[in-house]
Design a protein around this motif. Structure first.
Motif, PDB file in Angstrom:
ATOM      1  N   GLU A 198      33.525  43.113  39.162  1.00  0.00           N
ATOM      2  CA  GLU A 198      34.498  44.129  39.582  1.00  0.00           C
ATOM      3  C   GLU A 198      35.695  43.493  40.293  1.00  0.00           C
ATOM      4  N   GLN A 201      37.835  41.586  37.714  1.00  0.00           N
ATOM      5  CA  GLN A 201      38.528  42.506  36.804  1.00  0.00           C
ATOM      6  C   GLN A 201      39.759  43.101  37.464  1.00  0.00           C
ATOM      7  N   LYS A 202      39.679  43.416  38.739  1.00  0.00           N
ATOM      8  CA  LYS A 202      40.839  43.945  39.466  1.00  0.00           C
ATOM      9  C   LYS A 202      41.953  42.909  39.544  1.00  0.00           C
ATOM     10  N   ALA A 205      43.667  42.266  36.063  1.00  0.00           N
ATOM     11  CA  ALA A 205      44.262  43.441  35.408  1.00  0.00           C
ATOM     12  C   ALA A 205      45.765  43.301  35.242  1.00  0.00           C
TER      13      ALA A 205
END
Length: 427
Positions: A198, A201-202, A205
């Motif tokens: 998580e 991925q942030k 992005a």
């Protein structure tokens, strides 16, 4: 056990022992002598070939002596011993915590700085990073794969790096992409690290060409060839390198070290080491200067438990039992595992029952039972034909063997002997 423990800075020891052979390839050659003063980050040993790596002082102080000392395998190797006096850093190193995003250096200058900084693969293989980033003529990289799998049980150093230093990791990935001239990078992370998935991925992005690939939890997925197959569906042929399928693989820790070298002019002088075990009182992850004795890490977690059977350098599958706690941390030391006596004991080896479990477990499609026998009988030409050099030393064969055969021990021995024969042909 240690996945939820933030990285702590380990206090400096009274003396560090810097091995000259802590990377794949030719050992480095000392540039200092007894009595010389050194600063943190100062070059103290020079690489002696293309496949070799520079070594820098991780501390400030005075060179005590240059001597042969036992390494993690018990072999005596040349080392520089430095008495620690304060913590004075070389003036050229940026010691601030400010994130430097802009990559101003050219590809050639980046490659030189990585080589000068002595960066090696920090997942355990310790292959000099500048060599991996220099594909042979005619070979072109198409994708960079970042290994955040950390599939070895107990170890959490890479996990914590992704959680705590993700921004630096992303810049390091962009630097590696620039060196390789690739437009695509994939960060492979196993599904048991959902917080790291998580977090990364942030961060990616907003990045062009960088993606996170969640992966099934499956040992030994951290192996280069297994990771390439899992991330991009390409299989590296036997005896070939990842560049054959257009891939280059670097570990999470290596990418962070690349960021520090290129953006901060900081050589590889420290790394995160996981110290853990079922009976360890206070397991954790420690930013540790290279050359620190393992005993200092053991002290940091509350000392050796009474039921200690073995202390392993690395994880339970691929690590090696340490003969002494005086051995130093190296660039490839990812963890120290304290095994309780019941877990540390080996069962008595019995005759092979031809069950085939070792064959089924081998991720490389080898026949471990046969490779052990060939090594025992010194039939090395046949061992080479049976692709003994393809073994990634994951330990799956030994783990699954119902007869408790020391398969990996013999295969490692056989690989060493076959490797010598193969190198002799090129001389």
């Amino acid at each position: 056990m240690s996945a939820g423990r933030p990285v702590e800075k380990l206090p400096l020891p009274a003396e560090v022992t810097i091995l000259m052979a802590q990377h794949i390839g030719a050992p480095a050659e000392p540039l200092v002598k007894k009595g010389d003063p050194v600063k943190v980050g100062q070059l103290i040993a020079k690489s002696t070939g293309f496949v070799s790596a520079n070594i820098h002082s991780p501390v400030s102080g005075v060179v005590n002596k240059i001597d042969n000392v036992p390494d993690t395998s018990g072999y005596r190797r040349k080392a520089i011993l430095i008495k620690v006096e304060g913590d004075e850093w070389d003036e050229s190193i940026d010691t601030t915590d400010e994130l430097v995003k802009d990559i101003s250096l050219s590809r050639e200058d980046i490659l030189k700085r990585i080589g000068d900084a002595g960066i090696v693969g920090m997942g355990g293989a310790t292959f000099p990073a500048h060599v991996k980033l220099s594909p042979p003529p005619g070979k072109i990289a198409g994708v960079l794969i970042i290994n955040g799998v950390e599939c070895e049980p107990y170890l959490t150093a890479d996990h914590r790096l992704m959680l705590e230093r993700g921004s630096e990791l992303v810049v390091g990935i962009r630097i590696l992409m620039k060196v390789l001239d690739v437009k695509k990078a994939v960060i492979g992370i196993e599904n048991n690290k959902k917080d790291a998935i998580e977090a990364m991925q942030k961060l990616v992005a907003v990045e062009q060409g960088i993606t996170v690939q969640p992966l099934k939890v499956q040992y030994p997925q951290g192996g280069e060839k297994q990771l390439i197959d899992a991330c991009i569906g390409r299989q590296v042929p036997s005896g070939k390198l990842p560049i054959e399928v257009g891939a280059v693989v670097h570990n999470v820790g290596t990418a962070v070290a690349v960021y520090e070298a290129v953006q901060k002019n900081k050589p590889l002088i420290e790394r995160v080491v996981t110290v853990t075990g079922l009976s360890v009182g206070n397991p954790g992850n420690f930013m540790t200067r290279i050359g620190t004795p393992v005993s200092a890490l053991i002290d940091a977690v509350g000392g050796l438990p009474d039921d200690t059977g073995k202390v392993i350098g690395g994880g339970p599958m691929m690590g090696k039992a340490l003969s002494s706690l005086a051995v130093p941390v190296t660039k490839g030391t990812s963890g120290v595992l304290v095994l309780p006596d019941p877990e540390a004991r080996r069962e008595k080896s019995q005759s092979c029952i031809r069950c085939g479990k070792c064959v089924s477990a081998c991720p490389m499609g080898l026949s471990p039972y046969l490779l052990m026998t060939l090594t025992e009988k010194d039939i090395l030409d046949r061992a080479e034909e049976e692709k003994i050099m393809d073994c990634i030393e994951c330990g799956s064969c030994s783990f699954t063997c119902p007869s408790h055969r020391p398969l990996l021990d013999y295969i490692r021995l056989g690989k060493g002997r076959v490797g010598q024969i193969m190198r002799s042909r090129t001389k």
